[in-house]
Design a protein around this motif. Sequence first.
Motif, PDB file in Angstrom:
ATOM      1  N   GLU B 711       0.827  -1.206   0.000  1.00 42.16           N
ATOM      2  CA  GLU B 711       0.000   0.000   0.000  1.00 42.16           C
ATOM      3  C   GLU B 711       0.870   1.269   0.000  1.00 42.16           C
ATOM      4  N   ASP B 712       2.134   1.135   0.412  1.00 37.92           N
ATOM      5  CA  ASP B 712       3.030   2.301   0.415  1.00 37.92           C
ATOM      6  C   ASP B 712       3.679   2.542  -0.945  1.00 37.92           C
ATOM      7  N   TYR B 748      -6.808  -9.122   2.171  1.00 38.50           N
ATOM      8  CA  TYR B 748      -7.666  -8.175   1.449  1.00 38.50           C
ATOM      9  C   TYR B 748      -9.031  -8.772   1.166  1.00 38.50           C
ATOM     10  N   THR B 751     -10.998  -8.984   4.579  1.00 35.49           N
ATOM     11  CA  THR B 751     -11.250  -7.814   5.413  1.00 35.49           C
ATOM     12  C   THR B 751     -11.701  -6.587   4.618  1.00 35.49           C
ATOM     13  N   GLU B 752     -11.103  -6.332   3.461  1.00 33.97           N
ATOM     14  CA  GLU B 752     -11.454  -5.118   2.724  1.00 33.97           C
ATOM     15  C   GLU B 752     -12.519  -5.383   1.661  1.00 33.97           C
ATOM     16  N   TYR B 892      -8.543   3.233 -11.840  1.00 32.73           N
ATOM     17  CA  TYR B 892      -8.913   4.163 -10.786  1.00 32.73           C
ATOM     18  C   TYR B 892      -8.110   3.883  -9.515  1.00 32.73           C
ATOM     19  N   ASP B 893      -7.906   2.597  -9.217  1.00 29.49           N
ATOM     20  CA  ASP B 893      -7.262   2.254  -7.945  1.00 29.49           C
ATOM     21  C   ASP B 893      -6.612   0.880  -8.061  1.00 29.49           C
ATOM     22  N   PHE B 894      -5.544   0.700  -7.373  1.00 36.29           N
ATOM     23  CA  PHE B 894      -4.984  -0.629  -7.105  1.00 36.29           C
ATOM     24  C   PHE B 894      -4.126  -0.476  -5.850  1.00 36.29           C
ATOM     25  N   ILE B 895      -3.741  -1.574  -5.262  1.00 35.17           N
ATOM     26  CA  ILE B 895      -2.995  -1.478  -4.000  1.00 35.17           C
ATOM     27  C   ILE B 895      -1.701  -0.705  -4.232  1.00 35.17           C
ATOM     28  N   GLY B 896      -1.550   0.381  -3.537  1.00 34.62           N
ATOM     29  CA  GLY B 896      -0.319   1.163  -3.631  1.00 34.62           C
ATOM     30  C   GLY B 896      -0.394   2.325  -4.597  1.00 34.62           C
ATOM     31  N   LYS B 897      -1.483   2.423  -5.363  1.00 36.13           N
ATOM     32  CA  LYS B 897      -1.522   3.452  -6.406  1.00 36.13           C
ATOM     33  C   LYS B 897      -1.403   4.868  -5.823  1.00 36.13           C
ATOM     34  N   ARG B 898      -2.197   5.137  -4.779  1.00 37.13           N
ATOM     35  CA  ARG B 898      -2.196   6.496  -4.248  1.00 37.13           C
ATOM     36  C   ARG B 898      -0.798   6.906  -3.763  1.00 37.13           C
ATOM     37  N   SER B 899      -0.033   5.914  -3.314  1.00 37.34           N
ATOM     38  CA  SER B 899       1.297   6.235  -2.785  1.00 37.34           C
ATOM     39  C   SER B 899       2.277   6.609  -3.887  1.00 37.34           C
ATOM     40  N   TYR B 901       2.111   8.850  -6.029  1.00 36.55           N
ATOM     41  CA  TYR B 901       2.322  10.284  -6.225  1.00 36.55           C
ATOM     42  C   TYR B 901       2.277  11.040  -4.903  1.00 36.55           C
ATOM     43  N   ARG B 902       2.792  10.401  -3.866  1.00 35.66           N
ATOM     44  CA  ARG B 902       3.062  11.141  -2.632  1.00 35.66           C
ATOM     45  C   ARG B 902       4.291  12.014  -2.874  1.00 35.66           C
TER      46      ARG B 902
END
Lengths: 91, 1002
Positions: B711-712, B748, B751-752, B892-899, B901-902
């Motif tokens: 996720e990171d 995942y 739980t998710e 749109y999303d996958f595990i780690g995607k948001r990270s 562009y941190r």
Amino acid sequence: MFIINCPYCGERDQTEFSCGGEAHIERPKQPTELSDDQWAEYLFMRKNIKGIQFERWNHIHGCRKWFNVVRDTSNDKIHAVYKMGERPPIK
Amino acid sequence: MSNNLRINKNNFIDQTVRISFKFNGKKLFGYKGDTLASALLANNIHLVGRSFKYHRPRGIMTCGSEEPNAIVQVGKDPALTDPNVRATEIELYEGLEAFSQNCWPSVNFDIGGINNFLSPLLPAGFYYKTFMWPASFWEKYEFFIRHSAGLGKSPTKPDRDLYDHQYVHCDVLVIGGGISGILSAKLSAEKGLNTMLINDKSYLGGSTIYQDDDIFKINNETSNVWLKNQIEELKKIPNLTIKNRTSVAAFHGYNYLLARENLTDHLSAHERKEKIRQRLLKIRTKKVVIATGAIERPLIFNNNDRPGIILSSSIKKYIDYYGVKTGKNISLFTNNDSAYETAISLNKSGVKVKVIIDIRENSNSILSEKIEKTGIKILRGYTITNTNGYKRVNSIEVMKLSKDGGSIVGNKITYKCDCLGISGGWTPMVHLFTQSGGKLKFRNNDNVFIPDENKTPSEQISVGSSNGDFELDDVINNTVKNIKIFLGLDKNNYENLDIKCSKEKQKRNIWLLPSNKPISKTKPFLDFQNDSTAKDVKLALREGFKSIEHVKRYTTTGMGTDQGKLSNMHALGIVADTTGTNMGELGTTTFRPPYTPLTFGTIVGRNVGEFFDHTRRTAIHDWHVENKAEFENVGQWKRPWYFPRNGETMYQAVQRESKAARESAGILDASTLGKIDLQGEDVSEFLNRIYTNAWSKLAIGKCRYGLMLNEDGMVYDDGVTTRLGENHYIMTTTTGGAANVLSKLEDYLQTEWPELNVYLTTVTDQYSTMSICGPNSKKIVKKIIPSLDLSDEGFPHMSFKNSKINNVNCRIMRISFTGEHSYEINVQSNYAKDVWEKCIEAGKEFNITPYGTETMHLLRAEKGFIITGQDTDGTLTPSDLQMDWIIGKKKYDFIGKRSLYRSDTIREDRKQLVGLLTDDPKEVLEEGAQLVESLEKPIDMLGHVTSSYFSPNLNKSIALAVVRSGKKLNGKKLIVPMENRNIIVTITDAVFYDKENKRLNA
Ligand SMILES: [Zn+2]
């Protein structure tokens, strides 16, 4: 070494389980809409309480099910065990 | 026996069985039932070792596990020798050989003894203060410190003895075989509870079993006779297990305890053969009764450490239990009534007691009255200010104490003696109680820490003297009363016993007894094993240490193998007195497991050698062995590393294998790759969420490479997944990551995303995989399965077919980790060796070459393919690996995607994967070597080499590396500084071979 009452299997030795950290942290449904700070809050920030802590545990050498445990980290006393998706039975 | 130190009447020692043993090479005799300590004392040997720091002569001081001085090396066999064993706990056996420790050349003449005269130069913290500076001198100091500071010698050969582990479950565990433990066990077992009694001695009954004086009576029998009858009854109860020679090492939460059972240490070498030496008991019990008793305290006065100075209760045990006189002219020094019991025993056995020095002004118990009748001289209100005698005490100096006990008055009287018994009162053994989480409270009237009943963890109880009861009637009555409540018992036979005993009426305690000399000129030892004195504790306080934990570490008080069983209370007392604190507020230092030292053998049990860890072998393993493979451990797997021929080195074999794979054909056993079977209508959606690239459009029969992130945003694992059917996929993972990837995916799903209909099953062991690569791979597969359409149109790269080899079902994937035209054949594992041999047979005409992990790594490095875990370390994003192409931008999303562009992950100066070429093509870099731009100090580290090989196909050295801002540095020269030279390298593209991927379809 404590004994955990797996909601699916019953009481087993701690060596059969692995701890998955703090419970009730939901993965954001729309990560792209979060700021760096909001995402970091989800990603990194975890409580480290001396006292009652809500944790995720996995019966990894058993039924492999995930569930929640309410544990007092100061004496390892387990106050409650409940399934994923259920509300904590105590506060 | 010479010296007539053995008395004849005795119930415990079998004087018909004489046992010969050796101490420091000298042949001696003892009897069956002796310990090494009692046998040495019977031979008039008191001097057994040298102290740790000052090398002062030290003698046997106790008769139990608290012994600080008499620790010896047992045996000479380099595989079986045992260091730091307490002579007081070694049961004598025929052929026992023991040696003094910490002395050279001998215990009688020890060069280190010079430290005793240098002692003004060796105060607390001496090592910390002296050897700190200059730092570069540490290496020189260390040699001397290590040589002078050692205790025993470690064995140098592997231990041949057998050790065992055993799980135990019981209703009630009783720890301690003294009178309170016996009563507890009996009450528990009679109630029908499954009970285990653990006793660290070879006999039951504690100190009561040899208490035969008629002052102590139970129902009109002397206490030892009464107890003996109880023990006989106890042994008949079927639901009770008694474990003698067993010591509880640790008491963890939830009533989980570890105990060591000694099975053969008391037997001769001949009797030990084929037997298990020690067993670790892993005990889960519903309830615990702690009945571990108390140990006697020494008194702290000047030169209180000479051989011949022994705890008073130990002198009593040596005479009453072992029938051994610890001297012919004994004096006693006490602050309580216990020494009077010793005097009675000595007097009865005809040993002269010269004088009893009692720091109390008076004492009028039954015990003291009985002594007065014998005519033994008692000096009340006196103290010992000094002792004399280098290798054995020969006289004591006595002076009157002032009223407040802080100084001395009057003149010095000297008494000759060859043994001095000392008694400073009793310390309850609360170690296990505190280990379990219990908290102590301080009882002011006799200065003891005892379990706080309000802060005792549930389902346990402390009884007897470990709970602070020291007199016979209290021990019995309170044990019976409390056990009754604890176990919910009805009325029992022990509630109205007629108990007679002496009651102590006066108490006086002085932690550090005064002397006629200033403290700086005295040696009042606190911790006998670590040679720390009351002076050292006072110095630590003057230097500003306040916490008892700090004082302990600075002075090393309580840090020996005895963990300060004798010294801790006095150290606390002196700190409390000096700082004007109440001891109850000061608290104790932490008692940590194990209570007594454990052998490594006990801890590891059977988990040694090949049983240390599981070994996983592929179904084709036997073929690899027959064909002389060298193996590499990959996690628990044994994987062929390379297949040397005719004495080839690894380098030669790998060069040959790598060339063969590219020029004709190679074959690899890839069975260890993780394989996860995924089924369910939502698998493609699930894959979309866990991999960075898009999966919805993968057609049935096609394969796709995927990269999995945390996720990171950091790369976690990679592998090829194949769509076998509409709702059926098979995923491969790295060998080492297989178990963790499965767990992560399950996490995942449970739980998710519980709404996804996906089922995961590991099939790593069920399927075996062989990978055939090289320009002739197609011809070989054609020979094995002639019916299969192998045309590029019918069976293109990254696709899959079900087929049969004879009657064996197989899945064939056309995928490649080498860059060559390749096929991966997957079959049920029980057919794998047969299919492998068919491939080898079919490939013979093409010189098919089996290769191992090393060649696999080299071939993929030529292509710039990463190995997660080798080229990545959990800090690299796909972009850092220059693998931006695999990120599904439209997803749109996958595990780690948001990270990804941190602010941190989009930095341009992150470490990034690049290729390296050495200026000298023959020079092969070391993996892990650092990369720098200039050698000007301070040198800035830019990155490091992750993979490096000599490529036979390119005829030059190649390497992969991670380098800060590496993407922008193509063509730049960097330096790899090595120990004696600097290697110049140039940053290049990470793909070295066949950049256009022509060979995939060759
Ligand atoms: Zn379970």
